[in-house]
Design a protein around this motif. Structure first.
Motif, PDB file in Angstrom:
ATOM      1  N   ARG A  22      96.521 -65.982  25.731  1.00 57.43           N
ATOM      2  CA  ARG A  22      95.286 -65.669  26.427  1.00 57.43           C
ATOM      3  C   ARG A  22      94.376 -64.729  25.638  1.00 57.43           C
ATOM      4  O   ARG A  22      94.780 -63.625  25.799  1.00 57.43           O
ATOM      5  CB  ARG A  22      95.438 -65.593  27.919  1.00 57.43           C
ATOM      6  N   VAL A  23      93.029 -65.165  25.047  1.00 59.07           N
ATOM      7  CA  VAL A  23      92.394 -64.236  24.412  1.00 59.07           C
ATOM      8  C   VAL A  23      90.938 -64.141  25.374  1.00 59.07           C
ATOM      9  O   VAL A  23      90.696 -65.150  25.869  1.00 59.07           O
ATOM     10  CB  VAL A  23      92.116 -64.360  23.145  1.00 59.07           C
ATOM     11  N   SER A  24      90.153 -63.078  25.351  1.00 60.16           N
ATOM     12  CA  SER A  24      88.818 -63.037  26.039  1.00 60.16           C
ATOM     13  C   SER A  24      87.836 -62.402  25.228  1.00 60.16           C
ATOM     14  O   SER A  24      88.148 -61.638  24.426  1.00 60.16           O
ATOM     15  CB  SER A  24      89.160 -62.103  27.455  1.00 60.16           C
ATOM     16  N   LYS A  25      86.713 -62.697  25.570  1.00 65.98           N
ATOM     17  CA  LYS A  25      85.615 -62.195  25.110  1.00 65.98           C
ATOM     18  C   LYS A  25      84.627 -61.729  26.028  1.00 65.98           C
ATOM     19  O   LYS A  25      84.216 -62.472  27.039  1.00 65.98           O
ATOM     20  CB  LYS A  25      84.694 -63.422  24.149  1.00 65.98           C
ATOM     21  N   THR A  26      84.193 -60.405  25.882  1.00 62.98           N
ATOM     22  CA  THR A  26      83.263 -59.929  26.865  1.00 62.98           C
ATOM     23  C   THR A  26      82.061 -60.242  26.396  1.00 62.98           C
ATOM     24  O   THR A  26      81.553 -59.858  25.362  1.00 62.98           O
ATOM     25  CB  THR A  26      83.338 -58.420  26.956  1.00 62.98           C
ATOM     26  N   VAL A  27      81.160 -60.903  27.303  1.00 66.60           N
ATOM     27  CA  VAL A  27      79.888 -61.175  27.084  1.00 66.60           C
ATOM     28  C   VAL A  27      78.792 -60.627  28.103  1.00 66.60           C
ATOM     29  O   VAL A  27      79.468 -59.937  29.147  1.00 66.60           O
ATOM     30  CB  VAL A  27      79.577 -62.692  27.001  1.00 66.60           C
ATOM     31  N   LYS A  28      77.497 -60.864  28.287  1.00 69.83           N
ATOM     32  CA  LYS A  28      76.719 -60.115  29.151  1.00 69.83           C
ATOM     33  C   LYS A  28      77.242 -60.626  30.794  1.00 69.83           C
ATOM     34  O   LYS A  28      77.039 -59.706  31.563  1.00 69.83           O
ATOM     35  CB  LYS A  28      75.455 -60.778  29.030  1.00 69.83           C
ATOM     36  N   GLY A  29      77.406 -61.791  30.935  1.00 66.89           N
ATOM     37  CA  GLY A  29      77.956 -62.312  32.482  1.00 66.89           C
ATOM     38  C   GLY A  29      79.291 -61.951  32.725  1.00 66.89           C
ATOM     39  O   GLY A  29      79.804 -62.518  33.915  1.00 66.89           O
TER      40      GLY A  29
END
Length: 169
Positions: A22-29
């Motif tokens: 499981r990979v995550s990307k941090t974005v504005k929301g």
């Protein structure tokens, strides 16, 4: 790594999932979660491929990984007792995999990620040792790089302009 143009549609391919992360990307929301799947496909008769697929759902990531693996198929030279022609060290990134030729009846002595590549390549007698990084993706790709770099005695003899008997000794 040499890739041969193998028509995957003509082969009876089996596949296995080596790793799902499981990979995550941090974005504005906030964070968006996605999945990454490492897939190995092969016909267990000298053809094997590895692919990585990424998607929002696991089944889609596996499907993409399988497609990528079919595009990156290689041919593995096997000797008369379903082993490799000679010892070799495959390297990818900081991972290295030692591949050792073995006699009939040895079986596949290998760690998890390397074992799946060797099984789907059709190798039945081999000893391996994973050196360096234990990252599953890098170990799988190092094993594939090692298998792709193997040469048969006939290929070596032809390149050097000698007979097979002169090469083998």
């Amino acid at each position: 790594m040499k890739r041969t143009n193998i028509d995957a549609t003509q082969l009876e391919l089996a596949d296995t999932v080596v790793a799902i992360k499981r990979v995550s990307k941090t974005v504005k929301g906030g964070r968006t979660m996605r999945f990454s799947a490492l897939v190995v496909v092969g016909d267990k008769n000298g053809h094997v491929g590895v692919g990585m697929g990424k998607a929002a759902e696991i089944p889609e990531a596996i499907r993409k990984g399988k497609q990528a693996a079919e595009k990156n198929m290689i041919t593995v030279p096997l000797d008369e007792n379903k082993s490799i022609p000679h010892d070799f060290i495959g390297k990818f990134g900081s991972a290295s995999v030692l591949l050792k030729k073995s006699p009939e009846g040895t079986g596949i002595i290998a760690g998890g990620p390397a074992r799946s590549v060797l099984e789907f390549a059709g190798v039945e007698n081999i000893r391996t040792k994973s050196l360096g990084s234990s990252n599953k993706a890098n170990v799988v790709l190092a094993t594939l790089a090692g298998l792709a770099a193997l040469k048969t005695p006939e290929e070596v003899a032809k390149r050097r302009g000698k007979t097979v008997e002169e090469i083998i000794g």
